[in-house]
Design a protein around this motif. Sequence first.
Motif, mmCIF file in Angstrom:
data_model
loop_
_atom_site.group_PDB
_atom_site.id
_atom_site.type_symbol
_atom_site.label_atom_id
_atom_site.label_comp_id
_atom_site.label_asym_id
_atom_site.label_seq_id
_atom_site.Cartn_x
_atom_site.Cartn_y
_atom_site.Cartn_z
ATOM 1 N N ALA A 1 0.791 -1.167 0.014
ATOM 2 C CA ALA A 1 -0.041 0.182 0.206
ATOM 3 C C ALA A 1 0.823 1.264 -0.015
ATOM 4 C CB ALA A 1 -0.844 0.006 1.152
ATOM 5 N N SER A 2 1.893 1.309 0.636
ATOM 6 C CA SER A 2 2.921 2.466 0.948
ATOM 7 C C SER A 2 3.569 2.640 -0.656
ATOM 8 C CB SER A 2 3.785 2.133 1.853
ATOM 9 O OG SER A 2 3.281 2.027 3.085
ATOM 10 N N ALA A 3 4.045 1.411 -1.333
ATOM 11 C CA ALA A 3 4.401 1.741 -2.572
ATOM 12 C C ALA A 3 3.542 2.548 -3.449
ATOM 13 C CB ALA A 3 4.864 0.536 -3.337
ATOM 14 N N GLU A 4 2.518 2.003 -3.668
ATOM 15 C CA GLU A 4 1.257 2.703 -4.269
ATOM 16 C C GLU A 4 1.104 3.984 -4.068
ATOM 17 O OE1 GLU A 4 -1.898 -0.890 -4.162
ATOM 18 O OE2 GLU A 4 -1.907 0.240 -5.993
ATOM 19 N N ILE B 1 -2.428 -2.829 15.589
ATOM 20 C CA ILE B 1 -2.865 -3.828 14.542
ATOM 21 C C ILE B 1 -3.221 -3.318 13.379
ATOM 22 C CG2 ILE B 1 -4.371 -6.003 14.330
ATOM 23 C CD1 ILE B 1 -4.373 -6.374 17.272
ATOM 24 N N VAL B 2 -2.902 -3.962 12.328
ATOM 25 C CA VAL B 2 -2.992 -3.650 10.951
ATOM 26 C C VAL B 2 -3.387 -5.190 10.269
ATOM 27 C CG1 VAL B 2 -2.465 -2.685 8.641
ATOM 28 C CG2 VAL B 2 -1.277 -1.974 10.940
ATOM 29 N N GLY B 3 -4.701 -5.134 9.600
ATOM 30 C CA GLY B 3 -5.123 -6.310 8.696
ATOM 31 C C GLY B 3 -4.111 -6.586 7.639
ATOM 32 N N THR B 4 -3.003 -7.460 7.767
ATOM 33 C CA THR B 4 -2.360 -7.847 6.505
ATOM 34 C C THR B 4 -2.008 -9.242 6.577
ATOM 35 O OG1 THR B 4 -0.326 -7.746 7.937
ATOM 36 C CG2 THR B 4 -1.331 -5.627 6.944
ATOM 37 N N GLU B 5 -0.957 -9.635 5.875
ATOM 38 C CA GLU B 5 -0.749 -11.170 5.927
ATOM 39 C C GLU B 5 0.050 -11.463 7.031
ATOM 40 O OE1 GLU B 5 1.170 -12.490 2.117
ATOM 41 O OE2 GLU B 5 -0.325 -11.585 0.924
ATOM 42 N N LEU B 6 0.476 -10.559 7.705
ATOM 43 C CA LEU B 6 1.092 -10.661 8.939
ATOM 44 C C LEU B 6 0.695 -11.641 9.960
ATOM 45 C CD1 LEU B 6 3.867 -9.378 10.131
ATOM 46 C CD2 LEU B 6 2.351 -8.186 11.816
ATOM 47 N N GLN B 7 -0.802 -11.607 10.371
ATOM 48 C CA GLN B 7 -1.258 -12.557 11.133
ATOM 49 C C GLN B 7 -1.184 -14.113 10.617
ATOM 50 O OE1 GLN B 7 -2.952 -9.677 10.066
ATOM 51 N NE2 GLN B 7 -2.307 -8.133 11.671
ATOM 52 N N SER B 8 -1.459 -14.246 9.292
ATOM 53 C CA SER B 8 -1.578 -15.408 8.695
ATOM 54 C C SER B 8 -0.278 -16.560 8.935
ATOM 55 C CB SER B 8 -1.776 -15.331 7.012
ATOM 56 O OG SER B 8 -0.598 -14.715 6.350
ATOM 57 N N HIS B 9 0.868 -15.731 9.125
ATOM 58 C CA HIS B 9 2.156 -16.505 9.780
ATOM 59 C C HIS B 9 1.904 -17.013 11.046
ATOM 60 C CE1 HIS B 9 3.693 -15.501 5.602
ATOM 61 N NE2 HIS B 9 3.366 -14.266 5.973
ATOM 62 N N VAL C 1 -1.763 3.222 7.125
ATOM 63 C CA VAL C 1 -0.356 3.168 7.448
ATOM 64 C C VAL C 1 0.213 3.873 6.173
ATOM 65 C CG1 VAL C 1 1.596 2.193 8.296
ATOM 66 C CG2 VAL C 1 -0.707 1.188 8.977
ATOM 67 N N ALA C 2 -0.160 3.728 5.182
ATOM 68 C CA ALA C 2 0.322 4.054 3.885
ATOM 69 C C ALA C 2 0.266 5.645 3.951
ATOM 70 C CB ALA C 2 -0.087 3.388 2.635
ATOM 71 N N GLU C 3 -0.976 6.188 4.111
ATOM 72 C CA GLU C 3 -1.043 7.559 4.082
ATOM 73 C C GLU C 3 -0.110 8.317 5.131
ATOM 74 O OE1 GLU C 3 -3.536 9.639 2.884
ATOM 75 O OE2 GLU C 3 -3.977 8.185 1.545
ATOM 76 N N THR C 4 0.021 7.731 6.230
ATOM 77 C CA THR C 4 1.042 8.242 7.147
ATOM 78 C C THR C 4 2.299 8.400 6.548
ATOM 79 O OG1 THR C 4 -0.512 7.451 8.966
ATOM 80 C CG2 THR C 4 1.673 8.325 9.400
ATOM 81 N N ILE C 5 2.931 7.315 5.949
ATOM 82 C CA ILE C 5 3.949 7.263 5.468
ATOM 83 C C ILE C 5 4.083 8.283 4.354
ATOM 84 C CG2 ILE C 5 5.677 5.802 4.022
ATOM 85 C CD1 ILE C 5 4.831 3.570 5.939
ATOM 86 N N GLY C 6 3.321 8.340 3.469
ATOM 87 C CA GLY C 6 3.238 9.363 2.380
ATOM 88 C C GLY C 6 3.125 10.869 2.916
ATOM 89 N N PHE C 7 2.754 11.105 4.121
ATOM 90 C CA PHE C 7 2.715 12.328 4.848
ATOM 91 C C PHE C 7 3.801 12.649 5.213
ATOM 92 C CE2 PHE C 7 2.240 14.687 9.024
ATOM 93 C CZ PHE C 7 1.535 15.801 8.442
ATOM 94 N N LEU C 8 4.629 11.732 5.973
ATOM 95 C CA LEU C 8 5.899 11.904 6.302
ATOM 96 C C LEU C 8 7.068 12.230 5.196
ATOM 97 C CD1 LEU C 8 7.050 8.699 8.386
ATOM 98 C CD2 LEU C 8 6.129 10.973 9.299
ATOM 99 N N ALA C 9 6.799 11.501 4.128
ATOM 100 C CA ALA C 9 7.636 11.759 2.942
ATOM 101 C C ALA C 9 7.592 13.095 2.320
ATOM 102 C CB ALA C 9 7.697 10.690 1.972
ATOM 103 N N ALA C 10 6.173 13.607 2.223
ATOM 104 C CA ALA C 10 5.923 15.048 1.498
ATOM 105 C C ALA C 10 6.233 16.165 2.698
ATOM 106 C CB ALA C 10 4.444 15.004 1.155
ATOM 107 N N LEU C 11 6.703 16.014 3.923
ATOM 108 C CA LEU C 11 6.801 17.125 4.647
ATOM 109 C C LEU C 11 8.044 18.061 4.001
ATOM 110 C CD1 LEU C 11 6.555 15.163 8.009
ATOM 111 C CD2 LEU C 11 5.116 17.118 7.302
#
Length: 258
Positions: A27-30, A197-205, A230-240
């Motif tokens: 999601a962050s890459a997108e 907690i973020v719903g991802t594949e993390l829990q599947s392992h 989380v991706a929104e937040t990462i985009g926000f950080l990078a664009a500051l």
Amino acid sequence: MSTQTTAQPLQGRVAVVTGASSGIGEASAEKLAALGAHVVVLARRADRLTDLVARIEKNGGNATAIAVDVTDKAALQGAADRVEAELGGADLLLNNAGVMLPAPIEELATDQWQQQIDLNITGLMNAIGAFTPQLVKAGEERGVADLINTSSIAAQNIFPTFAVYSGTKAYVTHLSRHLRTELGSKNVRVSAIEPGIVGTELQSHVTDQGALDWLEGSKETMDWLTSEDVAETIGFLAALPPRVNLQQVTIMPTAQAS
Ligand code: NDP
């Protein structure tokens, strides 16, 4: 940075994302691509990366896939060399690949301990080793670069049976604080992002039944975060603006107490 626009504040930037084949990294890459960065997506599952690149390009973005195991130091250095040769180097690293394998310590699940240490610590350090020279160069030449390490609230909070995972994430947060003191003066912003907690594949392992029950039960009491949150937040950080560095960001589901 001269081509910056409000809609695409990351135009001209090159963002490397590890663990980009699913969840927060994907999601962050997108998001980073939508903000204008050329994203380089790293993970082991080449087919997932190919699909991601196609999706980003369909939406008008630019992306490159490099299938690599981040625990393989030489392979990761090869990926970094390719980024340097083809794109002039990275100015953002989202150091995100990770695995969470809780289990009671007395079960001595030493393979799972090692797996978490190998990926969450050694893999993270391999990426730092491979890309820090590029980040420092970008900091010097372009005035800003970002090293964003994905930590967790587990770095701060206490979760029984999550000791080894939490220990790896405490390492990530503490390392990030220290690296700020070395890299900040070189225009490289270092941030640790600590999600709940973020719903991802993390829990599947997860294989431990107690932890699986706890996770399942938590769904009854809260809306888990999505990777896009989380991706929104990462985009926000990078664009500051380059002078602004969020050292540590904790992002939680509203109803998650700790
Ligand atoms: P996912 O399991 O969806 O993503 C993990 C990513 O890491 C995948 O893309 C996986 O790709 C990649 N990966 C795993 N092993 C390797 C390897 N050896 N080399 C390269 N890439 C690898 O989980 P999340 O998106 O949730 O996790 C991302 C980060 O967020 C992790 O560091 C995690 O600890 C952290 N986090 C997650 C939280 C959550 O609740 N989900 C909460 C707090 C932090 P592939 O298998 O293709 O290699």
